[in-house]
Design a protein around this motif. Structure first.
Motif, mmCIF file in Angstrom:
data_model
loop_
_atom_site.group_PDB
_atom_site.id
_atom_site.type_symbol
_atom_site.label_atom_id
_atom_site.label_comp_id
_atom_site.label_asym_id
_atom_site.label_seq_id
_atom_site.Cartn_x
_atom_site.Cartn_y
_atom_site.Cartn_z
ATOM 1 N N TYR A 68 4.418 -2.804 9.533
ATOM 2 C CA TYR A 68 4.291 -3.826 10.415
ATOM 3 C C TYR A 68 3.326 -2.454 10.891
ATOM 4 N N GLY A 71 0.284 -0.930 9.550
ATOM 5 C CA GLY A 71 -0.478 -2.178 10.174
ATOM 6 C C GLY A 71 -0.701 -2.185 11.865
ATOM 7 N N VAL A 163 4.311 -0.954 1.683
ATOM 8 C CA VAL A 163 3.054 -2.671 1.625
ATOM 9 C C VAL A 163 3.144 -3.524 0.061
ATOM 10 N N PHE A 170 2.554 -5.718 6.875
ATOM 11 C CA PHE A 170 2.220 -5.097 6.471
ATOM 12 C C PHE A 170 0.410 -5.742 7.680
ATOM 13 N N LEU A 171 0.100 -6.938 7.029
ATOM 14 C CA LEU A 171 -1.106 -7.894 7.066
ATOM 15 C C LEU A 171 -0.600 -8.627 8.787
ATOM 16 N N LEU A 174 -2.210 -5.415 10.752
ATOM 17 C CA LEU A 174 -2.990 -5.579 10.790
ATOM 18 C C LEU A 174 -3.921 -6.556 11.658
ATOM 19 N N TYR A 215 -7.181 -4.743 4.536
ATOM 20 C CA TYR A 215 -6.337 -5.522 4.340
ATOM 21 C C TYR A 215 -7.140 -7.035 3.734
ATOM 22 N N THR A 218 -4.957 -6.320 0.530
ATOM 23 C CA THR A 218 -3.386 -7.176 0.589
ATOM 24 C C THR A 218 -3.316 -8.655 0.302
#
Length: 257
Positions: A68, A71, A163, A170-171, A174, A215, A218
Motif C-alpha cells: 500500500y 503505491g 505486489v 498496491f492498487l 495507487l 497499475y 496489476t
C-alpha cells in the motif's frame, strides 16, 4: 531501555484496571511506552531495523502495508536527502479532504518503519505525511535524481513478489494517491425521450507511463478491465468503467474518505 520484567510488571498493573496515567506515575514510565507495550512487549532490535540492510536481505514484515505504501509513494510521494539529519525524508502528500486517507498513510509508514516517528506537516489544502530514516532508499529503491515521470521506474524482484502477493493493497495505494472514484453520467434516447444515466467509474492519472504500466499490469492480474481515457497534455488517464470491474474495485478499494 526497560527489561522484560519491568514491562510485564507495568502491563500487569494496567490489567488490574489501573489507568495509564496512574501506572506511569507509580513506575516513572511514560504513558506512551506503556501503551506501545500493550501492542508489542518485545523491544525492536536496532541491529535488524531494516530488513533490506541485513546480511541476508528479507521482505518487510508488514508486506501488505508495504504494498500500500509503495503505491502511495509512486503516486504522491518523494524522498529527499536531509544533510542536517544525516538521512532521508519520506514525504507523501495527502489532501485535507480525505482524513481517512491521511490516517491510513500514517499507519502504513509506521508499520513499515516502526522504529521511526511519523509527523504530519500542514501545507495549503494538503498535509505531508513525513518520516525520517537512513533506510528509505533501500526500502524504496525507485528513488533517484529528478522527477519520477522523467526517469525509468521499475520494481525490483522482491518488490514485485510483494505486489504479486498483495495486488489489491498496491492498487489501493495507487488509486488513493493518483486516482479517484467518481459518478459519471451519459444520456440515451429511449422511446423518443432523452434519459440521463449515472454510473460509478474509477480514474487514475499519472505523468509516468512506467507507473501507469505497473497499475494496468496489476489490474490485469486481478481481472479488472480497463482502457485509456482522454489524454491531457501532461498526463495519461486510465479508466475502469465496466460494471463488473467497478464492483470488484469497490469491493477491494472503494472511494477515498
Amino acid at each position: 531501555m526497560y527489561d522484560r520484567e519491568t514491562r510485564e510488571r507495568a502491563l500487569a498493573l494496567v490489567e488490574q484496571g489501573r489507568s495509564l496515567n496512574s501506572v506511569s506515575k507509580q513506575t516513572g514510565i511514560s504513558r506512551y511506552a506503556i501503551r506501545s507495550w500493550r501492542t508489542r512487549i518485545e523491544p525492536i532490535s536496532r541491529t535488524t531495523q531494516c530488513p533490506r540492510c541485513e546480511p541476508a536481505p528479507r521482505l518487510p514484515e508488514s508486506a501488505e502495508q508495504y504494498a500500500y505504501l509503495l503505491g502511495l509513494y509512486l503516486g504522491d510521494g518523494c524522498l529527499s536527502r536531509q544533510p542536517h539529519r544525516g538521512g532521508y525524508a519520506l514525504r507523501i502528500a495527502c489532501a485535507d479532504a480525505w482524513p481517512g486517507l491521511i490516517g491510513e498513510c500514517r499507519q502504513a509508514v509506521k508499520d513499515v518503519r516502526p522504529m521511526n516517528s511519523v509527523c504530519v506537516i500542514q501545507r495549503q489544502r494538503c498535509v505531508m505525511v513525513t518520516s525520517y530514516s537512513h533506510h528509505w532508499p533501500y526500502l524504496l529503491p525507485q528513488h533517484g535524481p529528478g522527477k519520477k515521470h522523467e526517469r525509468r521506474i521499475t520494481l525490483e524482484d522482491w518488490q514485485q513478489q510483494i505486489v504479486d502477493e498483495h495486488p489489491w493493497a498496491f492498487l489501493r495505494g495507487l488509486v488513493h494517491s493518483d486516482g479517484c472514484r467518481i459518478i459519471n453520467w451519459a444520456t440515451r434516447t429511449v422511446a423518443g425521450k432523452r434519459k440521463r444515466y449515472e454510473y460509478p467509474r474509477y480514474f487514475s492519472t499519472n505523468m509516468s507511463t512506467d507507473i501507469l504500466r505497473l497499475y494496468t499490469d496489476t489490474l490485469d492480474k486481478v481481472g479488472v478491465e480497463w482502457k485509456p481515457a482522454r489524454q491531457s497534455h501532461k498526463a495519461e488517464n486510465i479508466s475502469v468503467a465496466r460494471k463488473a470491474s467497478v464492483a470488484l474495485m469497490d469491493q477491494h478499494i472503494g472511494p477515498k474518505y
